[in-house]
Design a protein around this motif. Structure first.
Motif, PDB file in Angstrom:
ATOM      1  N   PHE A   1      65.152 124.544  10.133  1.00 55.84           N
ATOM      2  CA  PHE A   1      66.426 124.163  10.741  1.00 55.84           C
ATOM      3  C   PHE A   1      67.328 123.645   9.628  1.00 55.84           C
ATOM      4  O   PHE A   1      66.966 122.705   8.917  1.00 55.84           O
ATOM      5  CB  PHE A   1      66.219 123.091  11.812  1.00 55.84           C
TER       6      PHE A   1
ATOM      7  N   ARG B   1      74.170 121.664  16.240  1.00 59.99           N
ATOM      8  CA  ARG B   1      74.259 120.914  14.980  1.00 59.99           C
ATOM      9  C   ARG B   1      73.453 121.545  13.849  1.00 59.99           C
ATOM     10  O   ARG B   1      73.704 121.271  12.685  1.00 59.99           O
ATOM     11  CB  ARG B   1      73.776 119.469  15.191  1.00 59.99           C
ATOM     12  N   GLU B   2      72.468 122.373  14.197  1.00 57.81           N
ATOM     13  CA  GLU B   2      71.607 122.981  13.191  1.00 57.81           C
ATOM     14  C   GLU B   2      71.523 124.487  13.414  1.00 57.81           C
ATOM     15  O   GLU B   2      71.692 124.972  14.530  1.00 57.81           O
ATOM     16  CB  GLU B   2      70.195 122.387  13.265  1.00 57.81           C
TER      17      GLU B   2
ATOM     18  N   PRO C   1      71.224 122.273   8.327  1.00 57.80           N
ATOM     19  CA  PRO C   1      72.481 121.687   8.814  1.00 57.80           C
ATOM     20  C   PRO C   1      73.527 122.783   9.016  1.00 57.80           C
ATOM     21  O   PRO C   1      73.578 123.761   8.260  1.00 57.80           O
ATOM     22  CB  PRO C   1      72.887 120.730   7.684  1.00 57.80           C
ATOM     23  N   ARG C   2      74.357 122.603  10.029  1.00 57.71           N
ATOM     24  CA  ARG C   2      75.307 123.648  10.395  1.00 57.71           C
ATOM     25  C   ARG C   2      76.747 123.135  10.311  1.00 57.71           C
ATOM     26  O   ARG C   2      77.391 122.880  11.326  1.00 57.71           O
ATOM     27  CB  ARG C   2      74.998 124.148  11.806  1.00 57.71           C
TER      28      ARG C   2
END
Length: 385
Positions: free
Chosen positions: A186, A217-218, A188-189
């Motif tokens: 996963f 969020r990810e 960070p986005r």
């Protein structure tokens, strides 16, 4: 040592086990649902639900995407998708029906709670160490013995129930060996860091694919490939894939590993009163690895077989096999044939072939992946019943 007798003993409380437990308990049967873990528990999976899965959830549980959203399970809904190769122009399109992306930890826990609410007894920390398929008996690590009129193995790719059936000579090894190795993380986005929508990538690993799915969020990023063909190259392939996505420091990401079925489905998924469902029967799409639908669907069919054979328990696996061969087996067979055709070509050939087919017949491709069409001659399918 105390022995408890149930109508059905189910080993494994993932989507397959919980679906079977929910259906059987809803009809008034006494069901024991055993799992070595307590829930919620981590689960490696892209968590993408296709149209056929959503339709099945509505049929079995009367649950819609709105239900998933209200319970904090739904991470993202997207109609956009892209198929890319290494350094090649991607095919980008918009679906008629969206993909739904879920948190697998919350997803599995939710269906378990539905089974318990229907009357199933959940026993976490009950790791099966011995299985007698002829007597439908299970012994757990703490020494407790469980017995039922029916036994369901929903205990994953390393199923003890399946091994017991093999050892007793009641079922044969799969005709086609096939296990995929998968890595997932996963990331960070931040805004605009990744392409919008679900993305599948080819060329980073032989006999496999990579994916990048959006979350709130990810970003869910993974790679999977047929273990016998790719082996130790999957780590290097994943590193190259992460680098291609522009991830600055991939070494800081926590990478999870897991195996899942990839074409090693059972010809006969049970014997007498014992049946295999989900990953325990090797049920996942041999082309894209989709397993959630087959977990729910096989459990639904096994529960139907039990309901129809309550007065003749020894006929349950035979009836399940009839349903399985009608509704599941043909899809797996033809999807595997497509995979063999595509992946046996060099990557420089199969990606152009895939993209050519996507550009020429986009609706057929999309409806086949969604389950609106069958892999068998791409015929239109009915809603699951």
């Amino acid at each position: 040592m105390k022995k408890t007798i149930y109508d059905a003993v189910i080993i494994g409380a993932g989507p397959a086990g919980s679906t079977a437990a929910f259906i059987l308990a809803s009809t008034g049967l006494r069901v024991a649902l055993l799992d070595r873990r307590d829930f919620p528990r981590p689960k490696l999976c892209g968590g993408l639900l296709t149209w056929k899965t959503i339709q099945l959830l509505e049929t079995v549980f009367e649950a819609s995407p709105r239900t998933l959203a209200a319970n904090g399970i739904l991470l993202h809904v997207t109609r956009n998708y892209r198929v890319s190769g290494t350094g090649r122009r991607a095919v980008c399109r918009r679906l008629d029906y969206p993909f739904h992306l879920v948190d697998r930890q919350a997803y599995d826990h939710f269906w378990l709670n539905q089974a318990v609410a229907a009357g199933a007894e959940f026993h976490p920390g009950s790791a099966a160490v011995a299985v007698d398929v002829q007597q439908c008996k299970v012994t757990t690590r703490e020494g407790k013995k469980w017995a039922g009129r029916f036994l369901l193995g929903a205990d994953g790719i390393n199923s003890r129930v399946r091994r017991a059936l093999f050892k007793a000579g009641k079922i044969a090894e799969p005709r086609y060996p096939g296990v995929a190795a998968a890595l997932e993380c996963f990331a960070p986005r931040p805004p605009h860091a990744f392409p919008e929508g679900a993305a599948i990538y080819y060329g980073f690993i032989p006999w496999g694919y990579a994916w990048s799915f959006p979350g709130p969020r990810e970003q869910i990023i993974g790679i999977a490939a047929l273990k016998s063909k790719s082996g130790c190259r999957i780590g290097a392939g994943f590193g190259n894939f992460l680098e291609s996505l522009g991830i600055a420091d991939p070494n800081r990401l926590r990478i999870h590993a897991q195996a899942f079925p990839y074409g090693n489905y059972q010809e006969t998924p049970g014997w007498s009163q014992g049946m295999l469902v989900g990953d325990a029967a090797g049920l996942a799409d041999p082309f894209l690895g989709e397993g959630i639908y087959y977990a729910h669907r096989s459990a639904q069919l096994a529960a139907q077989a039990i309901a129809e054979c309550r007065s003749h328990p020894e006929c349950a696996a035979h009836r399940y096999r009839e349903l399985y061969r009608r509704f599941i087996y043909p899809e797996l067979r033809y999807a595997r044939a497509g995979r063999q055709l595509i992946f046996s070509l060099p990557p420089s050939f199969y990606f152009p072939l895939l993209t050519l087919f996507l550009r020429m017949f986009p609706k057929i491709c999309e409806e086949t992946i969604q389950g609106r069409r069958s892999f068998k001659w791409f015929r239109r399918r009915r809603r699951p019943s």
